[in-house]
Write an enzyme that holds these catalytic residues in place. Structure first.
Site, PDB file in Angstrom:
ATOM      1  N   LYS A   1      70.955  76.441 155.401  1.00 33.15           N
ATOM      2  CA  LYS A   1      70.506  77.814 155.691  1.00 33.15           C
ATOM      3  C   LYS A   1      70.572  78.691 154.438  1.00 33.15           C
ATOM      4  CE  LYS A   1      69.315  77.276 159.961  1.00 33.15           C
ATOM      5  NZ  LYS A   1      67.887  77.097 160.253  1.00 33.15           N
TER       6      LYS A   1
ATOM      7  N   GLU B   1      55.773  66.694 170.184  1.00 33.65           N
ATOM      8  CA  GLU B   1      56.097  66.486 171.599  1.00 33.65           C
ATOM      9  C   GLU B   1      55.363  65.255 172.126  1.00 33.65           C
ATOM     10  OE1 GLU B   1      58.384  68.225 172.961  1.00 33.65           O
ATOM     11  OE2 GLU B   1      58.528  69.952 171.636  1.00 33.65           O
TER      12      GLU B   1
ATOM     13  N   TYR C   1      79.812  75.547 160.897  1.00 30.58           N
ATOM     14  CA  TYR C   1      78.395  75.795 160.628  1.00 30.58           C
ATOM     15  C   TYR C   1      78.154  76.390 159.233  1.00 30.58           C
ATOM     16  CZ  TYR C   1      73.521  76.712 161.724  1.00 30.58           C
ATOM     17  OH  TYR C   1      72.139  76.692 161.706  1.00 30.58           O
TER      18      TYR C   1
HETATM   19  P1  NAI Z   1      64.171  73.745 169.241  1.00 28.56           P
HETATM   20  O1  NAI Z   1      64.625  72.340 169.241  1.00 28.56           O
HETATM   21  O2  NAI Z   1      64.176  74.493 170.511  1.00 28.56           O
HETATM   22  O3  NAI Z   1      62.688  73.830 168.641  1.00 28.56           O
HETATM   23  C1  NAI Z   1      62.307  73.082 167.516  1.00 28.56           C
HETATM   24  C2  NAI Z   1      60.811  73.044 167.418  1.00 28.56           C
HETATM   25  O4  NAI Z   1      60.460  72.260 166.267  1.00 28.56           O
HETATM   26  C3  NAI Z   1      60.108  72.378 168.613  1.00 28.56           C
HETATM   27  O5  NAI Z   1      58.910  73.080 168.884  1.00 28.56           O
HETATM   28  C4  NAI Z   1      59.771  70.984 168.092  1.00 28.56           C
HETATM   29  O6  NAI Z   1      58.639  70.385 168.697  1.00 28.56           O
HETATM   30  C5  NAI Z   1      59.476  71.323 166.642  1.00 28.56           C
HETATM   31  N1  NAI Z   1      59.549  70.169 165.740  1.00 28.56           N
HETATM   32  C6  NAI Z   1      60.635  69.422 165.415  1.00 28.56           C
HETATM   33  N2  NAI Z   1      60.267  68.451 164.536  1.00 28.56           N
HETATM   34  C7  NAI Z   1      58.936  68.604 164.320  1.00 28.56           C
HETATM   35  C8  NAI Z   1      57.982  67.907 163.532  1.00 28.56           C
HETATM   36  N3  NAI Z   1      58.306  66.875 162.767  1.00 28.56           N
HETATM   37  N4  NAI Z   1      56.689  68.327 163.576  1.00 28.56           N
HETATM   38  C9  NAI Z   1      56.317  69.376 164.359  1.00 28.56           C
HETATM   39  N5  NAI Z   1      57.190  70.078 165.117  1.00 28.56           N
HETATM   40  C10 NAI Z   1      58.479  69.686 165.086  1.00 28.56           C
HETATM   41  O7  NAI Z   1      65.051  74.494 168.110  1.00 28.56           O
HETATM   42  P2  NAI Z   1      65.539  75.987 167.898  1.00 28.56           P
HETATM   43  O8  NAI Z   1      66.960  76.055 168.234  1.00 28.56           O
HETATM   44  O9  NAI Z   1      64.585  76.963 168.476  1.00 28.56           O
HETATM   45  O10 NAI Z   1      65.459  76.082 166.300  1.00 28.56           O
HETATM   46  C11 NAI Z   1      64.436  76.750 165.598  1.00 28.56           C
HETATM   47  C12 NAI Z   1      65.050  77.446 164.392  1.00 28.56           C
HETATM   48  O11 NAI Z   1      65.951  78.452 164.844  1.00 28.56           O
HETATM   49  C13 NAI Z   1      65.880  76.506 163.507  1.00 28.56           C
HETATM   50  O12 NAI Z   1      65.682  76.860 162.164  1.00 28.56           O
HETATM   51  C14 NAI Z   1      67.307  76.835 163.914  1.00 28.56           C
HETATM   52  O13 NAI Z   1      68.248  76.553 162.917  1.00 28.56           O
HETATM   53  C15 NAI Z   1      67.173  78.332 164.148  1.00 28.56           C
HETATM   54  N6  NAI Z   1      68.265  78.926 164.923  1.00 28.56           N
HETATM   55  C16 NAI Z   1      68.703  78.378 166.094  1.00 28.56           C
HETATM   56  C17 NAI Z   1      69.774  78.920 166.779  1.00 28.56           C
HETATM   57  C18 NAI Z   1      70.266  78.341 168.067  1.00 28.56           C
HETATM   58  O14 NAI Z   1      71.352  78.713 168.506  1.00 28.56           O
HETATM   59  N7  NAI Z   1      69.531  77.493 168.712  1.00 28.56           N
HETATM   60  C19 NAI Z   1      70.465  80.125 166.273  1.00 28.56           C
HETATM   61  C20 NAI Z   1      69.871  80.668 165.082  1.00 28.56           C
HETATM   62  C21 NAI Z   1      68.833  80.071 164.430  1.00 28.56           C
END
Ligand code: NAI
Length: 400
Positions: A246, A76, A237
């Site tokens: 995945k 961030e 997806y």
């Molecule tokens: P998000 O974008 O809200 O959160 C991603 C997090 O990863 C953030 O805290 C960000 O700072 C961190 N991040 C990204 N790159 C980074 C790096 N290089 N170093 C440190 N931190 C880093 O994403 P979301 O949607 O919560 O995704 C999290 C997991 O949940 C993923 O595996 C996603 O595929 C899975 N997921 C998401 C769904 C959705 O509808 N959003 C549904 C089901 C699973």
């Protein structure tokens, strides 16, 4: 200064510090009053802790019954002369402040979770200031790029189909329009690269590094998050590049589970519901499905956001007091069960059949979709007076 939302395509260029704080407080408030986690973990490392499912996991594990000390790692930006910074920075700050009020440890590492230096810092902290070990590791990173651990070269993921291209609609959050586009078909290299960025390789590397450094407690568990969806979105997806990644994540969980068994621990993937997060709004052609899904699940009274999903995951499926983790026959934890109910999918399908660029706001829940997106960045929260200036001096000299 007075801060207004500025949206470019699918990205919010500004965020509201006070609104981000309120959004995190809402999550804390929700889990305090929800079914509580029983016999939960006490020392938790969350990779990807600042937004979406990772933040919700952290909130749930600290305030939803387990009273866990947590370490969060997230990528961030803080405020500086160039800009306000990113929402996740303020979310992390609020989380720490609120956890500390409860007497809990909440350490934030803001930086690149892929860098060896970050891994070393986290291990040193666990050894020297966190009691020596963790009993849960959550892997919730979502990103489009990852450096190759051997060469340092950047590997990029592609959000594409596999086999043949597909025409679909995607919401443009800047213009509030549903735009038609073609999802190209990925090359073998693009598939491989997406698997390397969003598959299980980095999760496994983290676990190995933590294990080699002796900071995984006996009985330590680890979870990562996945999406499968229904046949409505399979082409986009599950059968596309992200789905390949995945599948790799799922098989990594099986490999890690064997490794964790050596210390009496486990590794699982939890399959979650489709939601609006900073990462998910980038997935082309997914938005009409989410618009319809939100409308249907809200009308049926079974809609959940990230925080509801994570509290249900931990309190019902993992730390329910029964001592066992609920999984399907593939060892996956299914909190996408309500999304995939036959009655939900049937209604979603009907809505999608009649949805087009002219009526998507009425047929689907665009209002809810857009509000969720604005909320992620601290906007459109009822409790916040957006005409009041934000005192940025409070933030410039502190660490989250
Ligand atoms: P998000 O974008 O809200 O959160 C991603 C997090 O990863 C953030 O805290 C960000 O700072 C961190 N991040 C990204 N790159 C980074 C790096 N290089 N170093 C440190 N931190 C880093 O994403 P979301 O949607 O919560 O995704 C999290 C997991 O949940 C993923 O595996 C996603 O595929 C899975 N997921 C998401 C769904 C959705 O509808 N959003 C549904 C089901 C699973």
């Amino acid at each position: 200064m007075i801060i207004q939302p500025v949206i470019k395509g699918q990205v919010a260029k500004t965020c509201h510090p006070v609104g981000c704080r309120e959004a995190v407080l809402d999550q804390i408030n929700y889990v305090r009053n929800a079914q509580q986690i029983k016999e939960g973990p006490k020392k938790v490392l969350v990779l990807g802790s600042s937004s979406g499912f990772g933040l919700a996991s952290r909130v749930s594990l600290a305030f939803g019954g387990a009273r866990a000390d947590t370490i969060g790692v997230a990528f961030e930006r803080g405020p500086n002369e160039k800009g306000i910074g990113s929402a996740g920075w303020y979310n992390s700050l609020t989380f720490r402040e609120e956890a500390e009020k409860e007497g809990l440890i909440a350490k934030n590492f803001i930086g690149d979770a892929f860098s060896p230096d970050m891994r070393r810092q986290v291990v040193e902290y666990i050894k020297n200031e966190f009691g020596g070990s963790v009993d849960l590791v959550i892997y919730s990173l979502a990103t489009g790029v990852r450096p190759d651990p051997k060469t340092g070269e950047m590997i990029r993921s592609s959000l594409k189909t596999v086999g043949s291209p597909l025409t679909g609609y995607t919401v443009n959050l800047e213009t509030d329009a549903l735009e038609e586009g073609v999802l190209d078909c990925a090359s073998e290299q693009e598939i491989e690269d997406t698997v390397r960025v969003m598959g299980g390789e980095d999760w496994a590397e983290w676990i190995e590094f933590l294990s080699d450094n002796g900071v995984l407690a006996n009985g330590c568990q680890t979870f990562a998050y996945s999406y499968i969806g229904s046949d409505i979105t399979y082409r986009i997806y599950h059968e596309g590049t992200l789905g390949r990644a995945k599948k790799h994540l799922h098989s990594t969980a099986d490999v890690l589970n064997e490794k964790m068994a050596e210390i009496g621990g486990t590794a699982h993937v939890a399959v979650c519901k489709a939601l609006v997060t900073k990462a998910s709004v980038f997935i082309p052609a997914m938005s009409p499905y989410i618009l319809a899904l939100f409308r249907v699940m809200k009308e049926m009274g079974i809609h959940e956001g990230c925080i509801e999903q994570m509290q249900r995951l931990f309190s019902h499926c993992v730390y329910s007091g029964s001592g066992h983790i609920c999984t399907d026959e593939d060892r996956l934890i299914r909190v996408d069960d309500w999304e995939l109910r036959a009655d939900v999918q049937e209604k979603v399908r009907k809505l999608l059949d009649g949805m087009d660029g002219a009526n998507f706001m009425q047929v689907g829940d665009y209002e809810g979709y857009k509000k969720d997106f604005l909320n992620l960045n601290g906007f459109s929260l009822e409790k916040v007076n957006y005409s009041e200036p934000v005192d940025m001096n409070r933030y410039v000299s502190i660490n989250p």
